[in-house]
Design a protein around this motif. Structure first.
Motif, PDB file in Angstrom:
ATOM      1  N   GLU A  76       0.825  -1.209   0.000  1.00 46.31           N
ATOM      2  CA  GLU A  76       0.000   0.000   0.000  1.00 46.31           C
ATOM      3  C   GLU A  76       0.859   1.258   0.000  1.00 46.31           C
ATOM      4  O   GLU A  76       0.475   2.299  -0.515  1.00 46.31           O
ATOM      5  CB  GLU A  76      -0.866   0.048   1.268  1.00 46.31           C
ATOM      6  CG  GLU A  76      -2.111  -0.816   1.239  1.00 46.31           C
ATOM      7  CD  GLU A  76      -2.768  -0.825   2.619  1.00 46.31           C
ATOM      8  OE1 GLU A  76      -3.305  -1.875   2.983  1.00 46.31           O
ATOM      9  OE2 GLU A  76      -2.718   0.215   3.312  1.00 46.31           O
ATOM     10  N   ALA A  77       2.025   1.144   0.631  1.00 51.61           N
ATOM     11  CA  ALA A  77       2.887   2.311   0.795  1.00 51.61           C
ATOM     12  C   ALA A  77       3.872   2.439  -0.359  1.00 51.61           C
ATOM     13  O   ALA A  77       4.732   3.309  -0.337  1.00 51.61           O
ATOM     14  CB  ALA A  77       3.641   2.203   2.121  1.00 51.61           C
ATOM     15  N   GLY A  78       3.762   1.569  -1.356  1.00 51.11           N
ATOM     16  CA  GLY A  78       4.657   1.655  -2.502  1.00 51.11           C
ATOM     17  C   GLY A  78       6.049   1.129  -2.217  1.00 51.11           C
ATOM     18  O   GLY A  78       6.999   1.448  -2.917  1.00 51.11           O
ATOM     19  N   LEU A  79       6.187   0.335  -1.181  1.00 50.36           N
ATOM     20  CA  LEU A  79       7.484  -0.234  -0.825  1.00 50.36           C
ATOM     21  C   LEU A  79       7.571  -1.650  -1.358  1.00 50.36           C
ATOM     22  O   LEU A  79       6.592  -2.395  -1.327  1.00 50.36           O
ATOM     23  CB  LEU A  79       7.652  -0.255   0.704  1.00 50.36           C
ATOM     24  CG  LEU A  79       7.711   1.120   1.372  1.00 50.36           C
ATOM     25  CD1 LEU A  79       7.378   0.996   2.837  1.00 50.36           C
ATOM     26  CD2 LEU A  79       9.097   1.736   1.185  1.00 50.36           C
ATOM     27  N   ALA A  80       8.748  -2.038  -1.833  1.00 49.10           N
ATOM     28  CA  ALA A  80       8.941  -3.398  -2.313  1.00 49.10           C
ATOM     29  C   ALA A  80       9.891  -4.119  -1.359  1.00 49.10           C
ATOM     30  O   ALA A  80      11.002  -3.655  -1.119  1.00 49.10           O
ATOM     31  CB  ALA A  80       9.515  -3.380  -3.721  1.00 49.10           C
ATOM     32  N   ILE A  81       9.422  -5.215  -0.793  1.00 44.50           N
ATOM     33  CA  ILE A  81      10.254  -5.999   0.124  1.00 44.50           C
ATOM     34  C   ILE A  81      10.732  -7.226  -0.630  1.00 44.50           C
ATOM     35  O   ILE A  81       9.924  -7.945  -1.232  1.00 44.50           O
ATOM     36  CB  ILE A  81       9.461  -6.388   1.386  1.00 44.50           C
ATOM     37  CG1 ILE A  81       9.050  -5.117   2.136  1.00 44.50           C
ATOM     38  CG2 ILE A  81      10.287  -7.293   2.280  1.00 44.50           C
ATOM     39  CD1 ILE A  81       8.299  -5.351   3.414  1.00 44.50           C
ATOM     40  N   SER A  82      12.036  -7.466  -0.604  1.00 43.28           N
ATOM     41  CA  SER A  82      12.577  -8.570  -1.406  1.00 43.28           C
ATOM     42  C   SER A  82      12.101  -9.915  -0.878  1.00 43.28           C
ATOM     43  O   SER A  82      11.816 -10.079   0.310  1.00 43.28           O
ATOM     44  CB  SER A  82      14.100  -8.531  -1.405  1.00 43.28           C
ATOM     45  OG  SER A  82      14.581  -9.137  -0.233  1.00 43.28           O
ATOM     46  N   SER A  83      12.037 -10.864  -1.806  1.00 45.72           N
ATOM     47  CA  SER A  83      11.554 -12.183  -1.403  1.00 45.72           C
ATOM     48  C   SER A  83      12.525 -12.821  -0.419  1.00 45.72           C
ATOM     49  O   SER A  83      12.138 -13.647   0.404  1.00 45.72           O
ATOM     50  CB  SER A  83      11.392 -13.073  -2.631  1.00 45.72           C
ATOM     51  OG  SER A  83      12.620 -13.144  -3.314  1.00 45.72           O
ATOM     52  N   LYS A  84      13.790 -12.420  -0.465  1.00 46.55           N
ATOM     53  CA  LYS A  84      14.750 -12.991   0.486  1.00 46.55           C
ATOM     54  C   LYS A  84      14.368 -12.619   1.915  1.00 46.55           C
ATOM     55  O   LYS A  84      14.371 -13.456   2.814  1.00 46.55           O
ATOM     56  CB  LYS A  84      16.162 -12.485   0.163  1.00 46.55           C
ATOM     57  CG  LYS A  84      17.157 -12.851   1.254  1.00 46.55           C
ATOM     58  CD  LYS A  84      18.496 -13.276   0.741  1.00 46.55           C
ATOM     59  CE  LYS A  84      19.288 -13.976   1.839  1.00 46.55           C
ATOM     60  NZ  LYS A  84      20.558 -13.362   2.125  1.00 46.55           N
ATOM     61  N   LEU A  85      14.016 -11.348   2.118  1.00 42.02           N
ATOM     62  CA  LEU A  85      13.634 -10.922   3.470  1.00 42.02           C
ATOM     63  C   LEU A  85      12.328 -11.597   3.884  1.00 42.02           C
ATOM     64  O   LEU A  85      12.176 -12.038   5.021  1.00 42.02           O
ATOM     65  CB  LEU A  85      13.496  -9.396   3.534  1.00 42.02           C
ATOM     66  CG  LEU A  85      13.351  -8.816   4.950  1.00 42.02           C
ATOM     67  CD1 LEU A  85      14.585  -9.123   5.784  1.00 42.02           C
ATOM     68  CD2 LEU A  85      13.121  -7.319   4.925  1.00 42.02           C
TER      69      LEU A  85
END
Lengths: 179, 639
Positions: free
Chosen positions: A157-166
């Motif tokens: 929602e906030a336009g942040l991309a979290i990597s699949s590794k994390l």
């Protein structure tokens, strides 16, 4: 009660360093985690005031890290942004935080208010274990180990991309598109 | 021992012992900064044994019940929480009373033998009663919300923990005040059990956190085997607090509780219980890898039944522990402790039988010193040797050595073995008791009663496979000597007296594991099998059979399912099987506890919880009441 807390905090501030609060191992681990999340998250361009503006980790309220967070962040860079730590007494829109940490023991209304205010903005909200309201990343204590949950829907929602590794390292993940 | 019962029924509970497990943090906070994000998840943040080490390397049979397990089980009491540990025998005999043991010796009520080989600690405070080495479970309570974890060690722990850690240690650790900040009100109206609890906490200053709580409940009576009310309902209010100060190298915790209660009796007036405790735990970080801890507590307990006797007991305990490293391959912990126990017993005088004590008032002093060295022999092999010397007021100095070896075959496989010795020290019930039949001295204590001893040989494996499956296997052979028995007076026969004329061994296997079947479903299971092989020593009179030592099932099994049905709904079910008790006979049974929880909002949660759902009532222990099915609805408000 709050006033007295402030007074005591001031008095403690006068004590020699060795008597000031040293963090527990738990908070040393949490302090080590926070800057290590950064490389796994992509902030949208508009998240920074400028190309060379600092990357700001904001610590809201009580500092349970006893200086460990400042130490862990010292000298780090997030891309071209130098990482800095700011200690805030309360939410401050002018602080331009990229990551906010809400410690255990915070007033639940303050936590909720801060999360609501940050909703949809490109700021990673990290909540401590023991809080009943959770940010994008929330620490959990699992069998004596510090782990973290990720709310990827909130990050999306906030336009942040979290990597699949994390996401893979997380204890539990609330995926995008999940209710 | 429950003082309101007839003479043939018993004493349950006490122990003298020494050192508790308290959380500590020797691992250097300075070292973690350079760890990778993956490694951080493996840092053990509190301790299991006296010196902190990762749970997975402890050379012992340890089962950990964590906070979520406790809350999601819907357990209404501490003994019900302990049912989650596959390595314990938990048998309920009334709404308020339980017989709990590890690896056998759950007692035989009719023969006045009570479970007395377990050490139970709440935040380091020993809660077995020194009067007879058993635990009055009805006098121990902790809010489920405040349990951080419960470590259940089956097998001896005498070297670290002292006398009474003969067959197991139950270490209950409560949450830090900072983990329970905010307010919560919990209402649990139910058909058998109803409770109300209120807790509030927060930060007092930057370095001080606190919480205060209150809880009360009422539990209805069970029925006897004959189908009439056992009149054993009870209620028990408790209040308490915890204050944590994080003052730099010092961590200070002050906590206390007060409680009272009234327990119905089949006949006669209620048994009235009460008590309070105050515990101070101070930990100081010294140089790198070194720490000092002091634990001081005061604990007061009393039980009285109008016209049927009772006791008052005050315990003062002080102990010190020092952890340090010698070279980088030795981790040493040593400590000293002293405990003073003062009691006054009011005799129970009846026309048919009486329970009296000579003397009825004593001050006992129990002192100990111990040291343990954990030696790193290679990157994967560790040896631990230790010795505790404990001076108890009746039998003098007892030595409790142990030697352990662990081999970390890979990062996910650990093999361990241990040989340890432990004792159960004599108590006033073993030495001072005088039971009268009319005016005849029928049964008396033996001033020369010897400690009951065990030498345990254990081996185990602990592993994690495919990141989803965990497995623990423990095998044990416990060799006992000088177990408690009853012998007649030569020629005259009466009075009978306590003696130490039983020996033998108990061997068995404990297996448990868990499977993360999907990201929303976890299954866990446990199985234990044990065989008691006891005999009388030469010259014993054998006036009571060997079953006087305990009435233990040969097999137990459990299966637990935990499901997260979306973010806000979870469902938990616990099946348990307990094999038949041999003598006196009690049939095997299967029971089910289940709980459905729904988080309505950030401030409101609801749960429907049921226990012993498969039968209207069932029997768990000879002479006990029929244990009833119960359900309750939980409303939880956060503020």
């Amino acid at each position: 009660m709050k006033r007295r807390g402030l007074l005591l905090a001031l008095l403690l501030g006068l004590l020699p360093g060795s008597l000031k609060a040293a963090p527990s191992l738990e908070y040393a681990v949490k302090a080590a985690y926070l800057p290590k999340f950064i490389p796994f998250i992509t902030w949208p361009d508009g998240a920074f005031a400028g190309a060379d503006a600092p990357f700001t980790i904001c610590l809201l309220g009580q500092d349970r890290f006893g200086g460990k967070l400042d130490q862990a962040a010292a000298g780090l860079h997030a891309g071209d942004h130098a990482v800095q730590v700011r200690h805030l007494a309360g939410p401050d829109p002018a602080a331009n935080c990229q990551l906010i940490f809400l410690p255990a023991g915070s007033d639940p209304a303050l936590v909720r208010g801060t999360l609501d205010a940050m909703r949809g903005r490109p700021v990673v909200t990290v909540t401590d274990s023991g809080l009943s309201v959770h940010g994008m990343i929330s620490f959990v204590i699992e069998s004596n180990h510090v782990r973290f949950d990720i709310d990827d829907a909130m990050a999306g929602e906030a336009g942040l991309a979290i990597s699949s590794k994390l996401l893979g390292l997380a204890h539990a993940v609330k995926m995008r598109g999940q209710p | 021992m429950h003082w309101g019962k007839a003479a043939g029924a018993g004493l349950t509970g006490l122990v003298l012992l020494a050192s508790p497990a308290w959380a500590q943090q020797v691992a250097a906070a300075d070292d973690v900064e350079d760890l990778s994000i993956e490694q951080l998840a493996n840092v053990e943040i509190t301790s299991v044994s006296k010196a902190p080490q990762s749970l997975s390397t402890a050379a012992a049979a340890v089962y950990v019940i964590n906070h979520d397990d406790v809350v999601r089980s819907g357990a209404i009491s501490l003994p019900e929480m302990l049912r989650l540990a596959p390595n314990l025998e938990v048998m309920q005999t009334s709404p308020s009373r339980y017989q709990i043991a590890a690896r056998g010796f759950n007692g035989n009520d009719a023969d006045q033998n009570f479970p007395n080989k377990l050490l139970v600690l709440i935040d380091g405070r020993s809660v077995y009663t020194p009067l007879y080495s058993g635990v009055y479970w009805d006098m121990q309570d902790v809010l489920a919300d405040d349990v951080e974890r419960i470590e259940v060690v089956s097998g001896p722990g005498g070297t670290l923990w002292g006398a009474n850690a003969v067959n197991g240690v139950v270490n209950i650790i409560t949450r830090k005040a900072s983990d329970t900040s905010g307010g919560v009100a919990i209402l649990q109206p139910g058909d058998q059990y109803s409770s109300v609890a209120l807790q509030y906490g927060g930060a007092l200053t930057d370095t001080i956190d606190y919480r205060v709580y209150f809880k009360d409940f009422y539990q209805r009576s069970f029925n006897t085997a004959a189908g009439v009310s056992a009149h054993d309902g009870w209620s028990r209010p408790q209040a308490g607090f915890r204050l944590d100060w994080n003052g730099g190298p010092d961590l200070l915790t002050l906590s206390g509780d007060v409680y009272g209660g009234a327990e119905g009796q089949p006949t006669g007036p209620d048994e009235v219980i009460g008590g309070g405790n105050l515990t101070l735990n101070w930990q100081r970080q010294l140089a790198e890898g070194s720490s000092l801890q002091v634990l001081a507590y005061y604990d007061e307990t009393r039980r009285n039944t109008l016209g049927a006797g009772g006791f008052n007991l005050d315990i003062y305990n002080l102990e010190l522990q020092h952890n340090f490293r010698l070279a980088d391959w030795n981790s040493i912990v040593w400590g000293i402790g002293d405990r003073i126990e003062q009691y006054q017993i009011a005799n129970r005088i009846g026309t048919d039988n009486s329970l009296t004590w000579e003397p009825g008032t004593r001050t006992l002093n129990l002192a100990n010193i111990f040291a343990e060295d954990r030696i790193r022999l290679s990157d994967s092999v560790e040896a631990t040797i230790g010795l505790k010397a404990e001076n108890d007021p009746y039998s003098g100095i007892a030595l409790m050595p142990s030697g352990k070896l662990s081999w970390q075959a890979s990062s996910t496989d650990l093999f361990w073995g241990a040989i340890s010795r432990s004792v159960r020290s004599p108590t006033p019930f073993d030495t001072d008791v005088v039971e009268l039949a009319g005016t005849t001295r029928f049964l008396v204590g033996d001033p020369n009663f010897k400690p009951e001893q065990v030498t345990a040989y254990e081996a185990g494996y602990r592993g994690q496979w495919f990141g989803k499956f965990t497995l623990s296997i423990n095998a044990f052979e416990n060799v006992y000597d000088d177990l408690k028995s009853i012998e007649p007076t030569p020629a005259a026969f009466l009075p009978l007296h306590w003696a130490n004329t039983i020996r033998g061994d108990v061997h068995g296997v404990e297996v448990w594991g868990s499977l993360q079947a999907t990201d929303w479903w976890q299954l866990s299971a446990g199985v234990t099998a044990q065989h008691l092989d006891l005999e009388f020593e030469p010259g014993a009179s054998k006036i009571l059979p060997l079953s006087q030592t305990g009435d233990d099932p040969h097999h137990q099994a459990s299966l637990r399912s935990s499901m997260n049905l979306g973010d806000d709904v979870n469902f938990d079910a616990d099946f348990r099987y307990v094999g038949a008790l041999p003598d006196p006979k009690v049939p095997e049974y299967v029971e089910l506890n289940a709980r459905l929880g729904w988080k309505v909002s950030d401030t409101i949660s609801l749960a429907l919880s049921g226990y012993n759902l498969l039968h209207g009532q069932h029997l768990e222990y000879a002479g006990g009441a029929e244990i009833r099915r119960g359900v309750y609805l939980e409303t939880r408000l956060r503020f």
